[in-house]
Design an enzyme around this catalytic site. Structure first.
Site, PDB file in Angstrom:
ATOM      1  CG  ASP A 196      77.244 -76.914 -16.315  1.00 19.00           C
ATOM      2  OD1 ASP A 196      76.360 -77.748 -16.584  1.00 19.00           O
ATOM      3  OD2 ASP A 196      77.289 -75.779 -16.809  1.00 19.00           O
ATOM      4  CG  ASP A 198      75.743 -77.015 -22.421  1.00 17.43           C
ATOM      5  OD1 ASP A 198      76.332 -77.511 -23.393  1.00 17.43           O
ATOM      6  OD2 ASP A 198      74.612 -77.371 -22.051  1.00 17.43           O
ATOM      7  CB  SER A 284      74.986 -81.556 -18.339  1.00 19.53           C
ATOM      8  OG  SER A 284      74.566 -80.623 -19.307  1.00 19.53           O
ATOM      9  N   GLY A 285      72.605 -79.686 -17.226  1.00 16.86           N
ATOM     10  CA  GLY A 285      71.239 -79.327 -17.557  1.00 16.86           C
ATOM     11  C   GLY A 285      71.006 -79.423 -19.054  1.00 16.86           C
TER      12      GLY A 285
END
Length: 405
Positions: A196, A198, A284-285
């Site tokens: 991921d 963040d 990543s979101g």
């Protein structure tokens, strides 16, 4: 007559003996010690040899089933050699010292990481003993102030899942990071690692940084926190936050990107992983604006993120195309594995929030980093914020500084 009696005993099941050696390390010791067993037709069926702070330690299981000499005769010859080499040697019957667990084993690799202190090994050994877990092997690695202990534990016939969860919870109470893997799974080569972005590779939530430019810090941070804890649907939460960012100029994103702060150890970690041949991915979101920069800076092989809609050099408050949510992250892990021609067991995933659950579950090894409780429950273990570099130990990529037998 004595020789005949000894050979009769061997035929009755006393064939296996343990040869233990201790002394100052120097080149050629193993070769010199194995001459006598070879000449006497003694078969070495198991061997474990370590160097501890310059000390040579070796244990062998010797099969005398077809030997031309008895254990006592071999011991006498080894004692002569030991005197010449400055070693201590003993030969003892295995049955006399064999542990009680002789049935099918349930071996787990338990990796502990923490800042070094007195009593860590004792604490973990106490947790294991209190649950009937047998420690079969332990190896210590020091990396600066960080210490890693890799245990091979036999969980026996007890429910592995329950014991894993108990160990994870109790180790966390002691301030220890822990990752638990089935021995067979840990031995499978890992070739792809996905992260991921963040609060994992980057030491903050980029959307929260963007919110400061729009003066909506509190509103965005509150939604972010609830989404990461799994209290809100990720897509709904993301679109709500992005709408609050409408009107932010692109130059604000440039400013954030220019000052992007990496999590301590992440740059070294990625560099080392790529050096030993891992493929790396960022799923990543967050937003492509930042993953593209990290791809160039850190050399990720693949990056996936959401696309911010930009018109007239400002954000419109909308997202283009499909949202990268938990389901998308899980699907991307599977897609990348197929693309690389590997199975899920060859994939490692690292994340921190609820949006990473499927990504973690779809990988052969899933690690929760500085994570929310919802992710810890579905992961193989967790690392705290200062220990990201400790992932090298979990993957067996850090050199061992000393070992315990």
């Amino acid at each position: 007559m004595r020789e005949m009696e000894s050979k009769t005993k061997l035929a009755c099941g006393s064939d296996l003996w343990v040869i233990s050696v201790l002394g100052k390390d120097k080149p050629g010791i193993i070769r010199d010690l194995l001459v006598a067993p070879a000449e006497m037709m003694v078969n070495i069926v198991d061997l474990d040899q370590r160097i501890l702070q310059g000390l040579f330690v070796m244990s062998m299981v010797a099969d005398f089933g077809r030997a031309t000499k008895t254990p006592k005769e071999l011991e006498a010859r080894l004692q002569e050699l030991a005197a010449e080499l400055g070693l201590e040697v003993s030969v003892l019957p295995l049955d006399q010292y064999r542990g009680r667990r002789r049935g099918r084993k349930n071996l787990q690799v338990v990796t502990i990481l923490a800042r070094d202190r007195v009593g860590i090994i004792y604490d973990v050994a106490s947790l294991a003993a209190g649950r009937g877990i047998n420690i079969e092997r332990a190896a210590v690695t020091a990396r600066g102030e960080l210490i890693s202990i890799e245990f091979v534990m036999d969980f026996g016939v007890v429910d592995s899942h329950q014991l894993r969860e108990e160990l994870k919870i109790e180790c966390e109470k002691l301030g220890l990071d822990v990752v638990v893997q089935d021995l067979d799974n840990s031995a499978k080569e890992k070739r792809l690692i996905v992260f991921d972005m963040d609060s994992t590779i980057v030491d903050f939530e980029t959307i929260n940084q963007m919110a400061s430019f729009a003066g909506v810090d509190r509103e965005v941070e509150e939604i972010t926190e609830r989404a990461m804890n799994g209290e809100l649907d990720f897509e709904e939460a993301l679109r709500s936050r992005v709408r609050l960012l409408r009107g932010i100029p692109v130059k604000a994103l440039d400013e954030i990107a220019k000052n992007i702060q990496l999590t301590p150890g992440s740059e070294e970690l990625i560099h080392h992983l790529k050096e030993v041949g891992y493929k790396t991915a960022l799923i990543s979101g967050g937003f492509t604006y930042f993953t593209d920069i990290l791809k160039e800076r850190l050399g990720f092989d693949y990056t996936f993120a959401n696309v911010l809609e930009i018109k007239g050099d400002v954000l419109t408050g909308e997202i283009e195309g499909e949202v990268i949510d938990a389901a998308a992250k899980g699907r991307i892990v599977n897609d990348l594995a197929r693309l690389e021609g590997i199975g899920p067991e060859n994939v490692v995933a690292v994340g921190d929030g609820a949006n990473d659950c499927l990504m973690i579950q779809n990988a052969g090894l899933g690690v929760a980093f500085n994570a929310k409780e919802i992710l810890k429950k579905v992961s193989d273990g967790s690392l705290s914020k200062e220990n990201l570099i400790g992932l090298l130990n979990v993957l067996g990529l850090a050199e061992k500084g000393g070992e315990l037998l």
